[in-house]
Structures are given as C-alpha cells and as structure tokens.
Design an enzyme around this catalytic site. Structure first.
Site, PDB file in Angstrom:
ATOM      1  CD  GLU B  44      -2.608   1.051   2.726  1.00  0.00           C
ATOM      2  OE1 GLU B  44      -2.285   0.183   3.560  1.00  0.00           O
ATOM      3  OE2 GLU B  44      -3.550   1.842   2.903  1.00  0.00           O
ATOM      4  CE  LYS B 125      -6.392   1.858   3.080  1.00  0.00           C
ATOM      5  NZ  LYS B 125      -5.793   2.362   4.342  1.00  0.00           N
ATOM      6  CB  CYS B 161      -4.715  -1.817   3.648  1.00  0.00           C
ATOM      7  SG  CYS B 161      -4.032  -1.978   5.322  1.00  0.00           S
ATOM      8  CB  THR B 435      17.011   4.566  28.960  1.00  0.00           C
ATOM      9  OG1 THR B 435      17.030   5.483  30.054  1.00  0.00           O
ATOM     10  CG2 THR B 435      18.237   4.797  28.105  1.00  0.00           C
ATOM     11  CD  GLU B 440      11.255   4.581  34.246  1.00  0.00           C
ATOM     12  OE1 GLU B 440      12.124   3.986  34.897  1.00  0.00           O
ATOM     13  OE2 GLU B 440      11.526   5.313  33.271  1.00  0.00           O
TER      14      GLU B 440
END
Lengths: 594, 594
Positions: B44, B125, B161, B435, B440
C-alpha cells in the site's frame, strides 16, 4: 406571529468536570430565568466540555455524561427552574452493535432538551468534522434524528455545530420540517477572521432553513484551542439580530418574532437530508399557544474587536484559562530583553496580573548591556517579580566536562536556562511559559529542551512580524479599560525591546539575520508555505526568491521533530503546528524549486 | 484450472522518497522476473511510503505521486520488465469539487496495475480506517471502483488493506465479480499478537471472496510504527499456502492453482457492496489463455517468531530504521547500571552494531558503586564506546544559584544528564536514545527534559515487567544467529542489572517502590486501565486494590503532559501513548473508585 425570549449561554465549561459544568448550567439557567427568557440554549458538549478527545472512548466517561444530563434535568426542576426549556450539549451513545472502524461504544456528540425535570428529547451531530484540529470520525457516530419541539406555539429545531458548516443534512431538514427557529449549540474555535466567516455562514444557513437561527458558541481556552464566543442570532432573511461579545462569557438575550407553527402532526417523519442520508424528524409539544403579546427588549449587538485586539484577547484568554484550569497560581519565564519574552511577559501580566508573573533574567557572557537594561525596564514598568540568575558559572561547569563548540555550545546556554526555569517551576509551582514565536518554530530557530522547555507557549502561533505589531498595539492601549488588559499606567513594553535588531545572543555579535532572512520576507514566505501549503513551484511563481524558497522549505521540514516536542499554545491561524499540521518525522520528501 | 506464479514484494519503502521507492520497485520487479513470476504485488502506498500524514494535503506531493506511478510504468518497460504486470500502491486524487469536510484535493489511497509501460487501471481504498493510529478520513476520500484484470486466463481483483478488515465492500464485490484471485497491498503496523489475528482475518475473507487471497504487507520502522511484513497467501477455503518472514524484506513467491475466468463481459458493472455503497467493477484483459502447465515450486512458509522474539525484533528493526532513515550514523544514551538503559543499549547494539553505540556514565553523589560497576560491565561485554561524565560539579554550580530541594533537586540531576547527552549529540551528531519504559511513562515517573530528552525512545511501549523478560530472553540468545541479534560471545546484559532492585538513584537509598507499587502489580493494573480503558469501578471489580486504583489513575491522568513531550518509540501494544491515546492536557475528569 408568536413571541419568544431566547437566552444563549455563551460560557466557559471545564473539560471533564461534569459536576462543575452542571452547577454552571443551573446558575446560568437561573440568569436566563431572571431575565424572563422562555428558552435557554447552552453550547455543544457543555456538560463534558469540548473537546474531550479519547475520554469519549472510555465507557465510564460516557456513562457519567449520560447520567449527568439526567441529573441536570432533575437539578433544574429542584431549583425551581423546571419550566424553562433548556437545550444543552453532552455525550451520549448510540445503541449500535460494535464493528471494526466504529468508535468504541458508538458515542454521540449529543444535545438534549430538558424540561420539568426530564430529558424530553435527544439529538446528535449529523456532520462530523475530521479536518484541521477535528478528529470526529475517531470519536463519534453520526446522529440521524432532528427534534422539533413546539414552545409557545413556535416549532423549534435543534442542530449541532458542524451541521451548519456542511451542505445538506439538518439545515435542509429544518426547512423541510417548517421550523420557525433553529437553535445550534457550538464549540467552534477561534481563528483570525473566523468571526466574519461565521456571520456569513449563519446568515446563509438561516436563509436556507427559512427561519431564525440562534448560534450559541463556547468561550474560553482549552489547551491549544481558544473558543471566542461570538454567539449570533440572525433572522430568516439572514439579518443580524443579536451578537455576543468575543472571548467573554455572556448571556445573550433576544426577543424574537417567530411564525406560529402550522404543522399539526406529532408523529416522526423521515426526511431526505439531501446529503445521501435520511433524518427522522421527531416532534414534541411543550406548549401550543403563543404567549400573550409583550414589549420586546432591544437586542444586544456587541461591538467587535479589530483584528489586532482580537488576536491579543485570544492570547490573553488562553493563558488565563490554561493557568487556572490546570490549577497553577503563577507563571515563570525567562526575560532576555528581547521582544518575544517581553510580549510573553506582558500577555501573562494581562492574563493573571503582574504580581503572579515571575521573570528570570539569565545573562551570559554574550548578553549585551542593553538586554539586561531592557529586561529591567520591563520589570519596573510592569511590577512583575524578577530575579537574576547569571549562567556563566554553570556553563563553565559543563564546559569543563564536555568542551562543546559552535551550535552545541549555543544550545548548551539555552538548555541551562531551560533547566533553571524548570527547577524554579518544580520548586515553587509556577507554570513555565516559553517565549518562542511562530517564525522561529517554523524554521527550527530554537533549542530543544532549551527555550522550548515549558508548559505553555503563548506566542507559538504568532509570526515575528505580528509579535512586533501586537507589542506596539499593546503599548498604545494605556488608559483603555478591558478584561484583557492590565491597567498599567505606562506602556508596558520598553520601546527599545521593540525597536532593536533581534538577536539570540548565544555568541558574540549574533543577529537573527545571520541565520534567517529579514522577518517581513520570511513571514510572507512561511505564510504561503505553511498556511497555504503551496509547493516550491507555486512559491517561486508567487514571487518568492527561488534560493530562499529552497532554504526555508528545508529548514521548515527538518524542524518537524522540534515542533512535535513544543508545548501547546493558542491557535490563531489555520496551521499552528499543533494537531492541525502533522508531518512524518522520518520523511525524505523535499520540495524541489523549479 | 489455470496456473500463475505470484510474487509479493514485502519491502521497506522510505516515506517521501519517491525516486528511491521507484528504484526499489524496479529492483524488486527484476527479482520477481528472475524468479519467473507472472505477477508482482507491492504494498500500500509503496511509491510514497506509508503513512505520509499531512503531506497528502499538499498538491505538489500528490502531483509528484501521480507522476511517479506513470514514470514507474515507463521505467519498468525501459528496463525490460514491461511484460510482468505489477500492482503497486501510491497516492492519487479523485476529481471531486471541493466541499467542507472533504480532504483538500480529494486524495486517494490508490493502487495501480502497471503493464507494458502503461498504467492500465487504477483503484483506491474503499474502507478508510480512522481509529487507533489511523486518521484516514482526514486524508482520503473513498474509492468506489474495483479493477478485475484477466491474466493468463485468471480474473484478478485488487483491494487495499483496510478493505479486508471491515465487513462489506471490496471483498463482497470480488466474490460477486467471480474473481479467481484477490491481491491486497497493505501497510498494516505491528502489534503483539496481530499476526494471529491477521491470518485468521485473511482466511475468513478468502472464504467470503471465494478465491485465493494474496496479502502483501510493508516491513520496516516509520516513526512510532513498525511494519512487520508477515505477508500471506491463503486458498479459497482459507488454508495457508505461503507466508513471509516477520520484520524482514522478502519476495514471497508461490505457484497458484486458480480457476479459469468464466465471465466474458468487459463492460463496467455496478455492484451493491453490501455496506450501503455501490462499487463499479472495471474489467481489463491482459491475456486470456491459461499458461502451458508447468511444475510448481514448493511454497515458502516462514517459521514464526515466538512472542518475546517478535517484540524484540520489532524494537531492533524500529531503532535500525529510525537511525538510518533519519540519516544518523550513531546513537548515544546514558547508561546508569540499571536495567532500562542496559536493555536500550543492547537493542541499539543489535540494531546498528556496538561500535556505533555511545554510552555516557554520569554518576552523581547518589550513584551506588554497583551502578557504575554494572554499567562498566555492560560496556566490556558489548564493546560499546563509553565515556564518564560525573555530574556533581555541574549540579553544584546550579545549586549555588538556585538552592533546589526535594523533587526539584532530583529533577535537576536528570536534566543535567539530559543536557549532557544533548550537548554530545549536537557536537558529534549522535541520535539520543531515551531509556524510559512504559510503566514509568504511564505513571509520570520521569523528568521532563531530563531522562525524557532525546530523539527516539526504544522501550517507551515496553512495561517494566516485559523489560526484565526481554533482557533475560536476550541473554539466552548467545550463539543464535539472527538479523536482529549482534553476535555477542557472552550474554550482553550484566545479570546484576537484571536482578537488582530498581532505583532512580536521585536521592540516598531511593527505591522505585518508594513511589510506585511492585511492578508486577502495577503493570497488570496499567494494562487494564490504559490498554483496556476500564473505569475505576471495573478495575476494582477485576480485583485491583481500590486505593491503588485511585492512586494510579491519578498518576496516569496527571502525567499526560509529560507523555505528550516524549519522543516517539516503537508501538507494540494497542496504546503506546502516541497517537493511539490522546487525552486533553487541561482535563478535570477523574475516575472515582466505587
């Protein structure tokens, strides 16, 4: 003809605070009753606030909203306000089986008619906007019912916001149903010049519907949106009858002369909406006989602000609401002596008073004398709370470890300043305001986590040339009384901050024009590229310098990541680098100048 | 029956780079031809890359895409590849008059059939997804044509799709049109477990269409999305015929036995799509006679990764592509000795090789000895480039000016570290990796402009309990050969980093459990609240502790602003705190525990 006194509640709800919004509904309905109104109309999704974004996909939230509208109806009756019909927006849900692509729980952007303790009839927005800042196909399913309620012999239809902006649908059905009055709750955000477009639209739709149209709009700041109010009532021929102020809460009351209802069936009927769908008209009778004739009051038509005053008011209101609605008591910002931080400080003073505005002067080895002088001059003129935190020793401490040069060294200074402001914010609870303007944001002329660190960015949608214009305008307002202007006895912005050549002062003798073209040239180009989405060939054809076009397009495209990390700020243009303009970060597309 | 050898090009396009994608189209069509394929199917919007977001609202971009598909057809012919029909996705536009609510320029998520130097037929689509990370009502208008082309006596239909995911529409029409093969270009992003859902879906739709279904999916990282490939071919009865690898480019070739075409009309016909719309079937004949019978090759069915390997591969690929596609040569991150930065460093080493991974150890007065030791141990095991920058003197320099205490003092340390990493990034051109993990990020247990400073966040969608699981899993892969694993001779993550109790080390003897519940309890609650959108009453009913529910909901809701400012990172769950979960910042809604 029949008479009716209508009251449009142009108010400022709090997103998510159903209890406070319900209390406000009662309070303002009481105002309407005190003014002798026969009908009160609140804004779109008033009980939940607008926009609520993904909260609407949470079933506990939708259930709370559905419960709130029932509670509101009862509360009004308990408070002796049950006799006045109230139209109010909230979130409901359609009873649809789940399917792929349908928002979870099938929410509706709904409006209800409350009367005598009951929810008499419900409707929901038919046209869902999904452009600009709106994502409503994500959140709502389409409404397909139009209530028409008879009140004192007048047939009153209800539509919601976007239903006015798109052709076909509820407006056509209101005409078909022979409504004498169409009431429309809205949450329509401000953009420069939109008030003119809005009046033109409302007038056109009134003519199409063939009836008086009453447009009630939300007011107040909500993250990057500012709702400007500007509620409007127009006649069936599109003439302005009444208009509320911009950017202020107001109960807009008007006595209307309306046609007596002729339709006598009360059964629902299906009407071709002219947009490929069918809308069911649902008729309800509250009271069939016209009122005894009474002497109408003269309608209010608020004076409208000029373009500069309008933008300035939008900025002030949005800062005021962001601070208050997020529970802050004060703001803090870095004051450099330059015009951007000077204007930002002034907007903050006008929004919440200079005694709640904290500024930090953070001179470095590259700061000029006039910078500190101009900053101090502003502190004196406005009486904001100031402190000086020199950054040289801190920068030296970093330098000992890192030995940064060039742009990295420049960015370091900006990040040290950002860290100082965030530290003071964390320690004392101030909201950090960033001071970057739209020309900088567009071209990436800023430091990630440096001058872009903060919680709200009052002038992020204001190009540099407009920064100057607003500053000069603000200085001319000394002596003018307005809810958006603090009563400074002298022009609040030092003239030298306005007149001097702009510089970031991150290296010796730096000037903005070392990196960028003159701002009048740049801002015109940015307007064509960003707001109008013109491609490079179009830009060159429009008279922009081809080399500059290539350079600026590259700057703008590469800066997308920085902009994504920028705090929200009030939207005043079609493309404020918020949700209204979203490019991929990983993106190899480059316009090639012809 | 008729035979056909199909080749699905499961490849990795670059968003916006039409020239590179066209070159790739030619290259992979050559591979298909070399393998003797009679039909090649690309993904697509392959020529533009997917998703292109607001680029599609720029007319110069759409024009470039339309030109690119014509160029691609010619290029294929010039390269001697004109005889093999190629189905490829791109962006086109519908010729519709502008109206409010319709995306500017009426773009189409289109696919074209290229043959003998020409664009033979186009489609677009039909079902536009507007949920999760998709905003396609903002970008596209609906396609309403289905091409059916006859190739070697087989009728081949094309859908795009989302047309597979929603009921009705193209699949129903393919059945109605009597297609023998339905080919479907896709750009379907990875989520945990989606490969199972996808196979089930493709099988079901093949049965509905009553024909073989060939599903070609994009692969590669694009900002917060990772496309996993996993292209599939199933029989008309839904049995798996061939399947490509996950997370890798692959030309999936299969010999198919297909029914000979029976329909003999070539005129367009209108078919009720079963979803309230009409789709026009457009028939084209390339070649009417079946091929001479030939010996089919055995189809490839790639082994599938288990859940942990799948997640790890997604993370590695997304870092690799983000680095490469944004033109970086190297990454930099802070290494604390804790598990989050250890896993992030390992993913980076696996993605681009440890020689391009720079880590900075930034001990403070609160860093424990084991932290520095564990960090050094990782450096040794992986051979990444390391430097130590102690932060105490810098923190002292700030302290002399600001005298911050409590949380403000803790945040200061994190911001000094963020400033160091950004400085080194600006100086040396490394991409900063953050990180932080999802637990968190969800609870706001991080510092704005501190540990959240950076360009990409590899584990932002990975809950802490999964961080440990992935780390243990990675250490067990020593000796396994894979494109997603660097060939470390020893387990790359120090065992002590995995086993020790987590701490931010921003004050003496700090532990995560001072502020947060145990992670196994927290992660289960977060999953129910964030992924499943359960309200507080439901959470309590599901067995979560009521006090914890109230506390965690409050933490999560208040942290919305921090999350908005977080860098993008690979999405592996339904709600990665990217575009798939958007709450207002100014928001008074609070769940009340029952």
């Amino acid at each position: 003809m029949a008479q009716l006194r209508i009251a449009l509640a142009q108010t400022n709800p709090a997103v998510g605070d159903l209890a406070a919004n319900t209390a406000k509904l009662v309070e303002w309905t009481r105002h309407a009753a005190d003014r002798g109104a026969h009908l009160a109309v609140f804004t779109e999704m008033f009980l939940t606030g607008y926009p609520v974004e993904d909260l609407v996909l949470r079933s506990s939230f939708v259930e709370a909203s559905v419960a709130a509208v029932e509670t509101a109806a009862r509360r009004l009756a308990e408070e002796g306000l049950g006799e006045i019909p109230v139209v109010v927006g909230y979130v409901d849900r359609a009873r649809l089986a789940p399917r792929v692509g349908q928002p979870k729980g099938a929410p509706l952007d709904a409006a209800a008619l409350l009367h005598r303790g009951r929810v008499v009839v419900k409707t929901a927005k038919h046209h869902l906007p999904n452009y600009g800042v709106f994502d409503e196909y994500r959140y709502f399913v389409r409404g397909d019912r139009m209530p028409v309620f008879r009140l004192h012999g007048v047939d009153v239809a209800i539509a919601v916001c976007e239903d006015l902006w798109q052709d076909g649908g509820p407006v056509a059905v209101a005409a078909e149903a022979g409504a004498g009055l169409l009431v429309v709750p809205n949450a329509s955000p401000y953009e420069r010049g939109k008030d003119d477009a809005r009046l033109e639209l409302v007038s056109r739709r009134a003519r199409e519907a063939g009836c008086v149209l009453a447009y009630a709009n939300q007011v107040g700041g909500q993250d990057e949106l500012v709702f400007d109010g500007d509620s409007i009532i127009v006649s069936a021929s599109g003439e302005l009858i009444a208009r509320a102020a911009q950017f202020a809460e107001e109960l807009l009351v008007a006595d209307l002369e309306l046609p007596e209802a002729r339709h006598d069936g009360a059964a629902p009927s299906e009407v071709d909406a002219g947009d490929g769908t069918v809308i069911t008209v649902e008729r309800v009778e509250l009271s069939s006989s016209p009122l005894e004739p009474y002497d109408p009051q003269p309608p209010a038509v608020a004076a409208h602000l000029d373009d500069t005053a309008e933008v300035y008011s939008a900025l002030v209101l949005s800062v005021r609401d962001y601070v208050a609605k997020n529970g802050f008591q004060s703001v803090i910002l870095g004051l450099s002596g330059g015009i951007d931080s000077a204007l930002t400080a002034t907007i903050a003073s006008d929004a919440i008073g200079p005694d709640r505005v904290h500024v930090v002067l953070m001179p470095s080895q590259y700061s000029s004398e006039h910078s500190l002088g101009d900053a101090n001059e502003l502190v004196e003129r406005q009486g904001v709370k100031a402190r000086i935190v020199p950054i040289s020793d801190i920068v030296t401490a970093f330098d000992k470890e890192l030995a940064l040069t060039g742009l990295a060294a420049e960015n370091l200074q900006a990040r040290v300043r950002g860290t100082i402001l965030m530290g003071l914010s964390n320690q004392h609870g101030h909201l950090v305001l960033t001071t970057g303007n739209k020309s900088e944001l567009a071209t990436g002329y800023s430091t990630l986590y440096g001058d872009s660190a903060g919680g709200f960015a009052p002038i992020k949608d204001v190009p540099k040339t407009l920064v100057w214009k607003l500053s000069r305008w603000r200085n001319e307002q000394v002596g003018v009384s307005s809810p958006f202007l603090h009563d400074f006895p002298v022009p609040p912005i030092p003239e030298n901050s306005i007149e001097k050549e702009p510089s970031a002062e991150l290296r010796p003798d730096q000037r903005d024009t070392d990196s960028l073209p003159e701002y009048d040239i740049l801002d015109r180009l940015l307007d064509d590229y960003v707001e109008k989405d013109m491609g490079s060939a179009e830009l060159v054809a429009a008279g922009h310098d081809p080399e500059l076009v290539a350079r600026v397009i590259r700057l703008v495209d590469v800066a997308e990541y920085k902009r994504r990390q920028y705090p929200p700020g009030p939207k005043i243009t079609p493309k404020n680098f918020g949700r209204d303009r979203r490019l991929p970060i990983t993106n190899r597309w480059r316009e090639n100048p012809s």
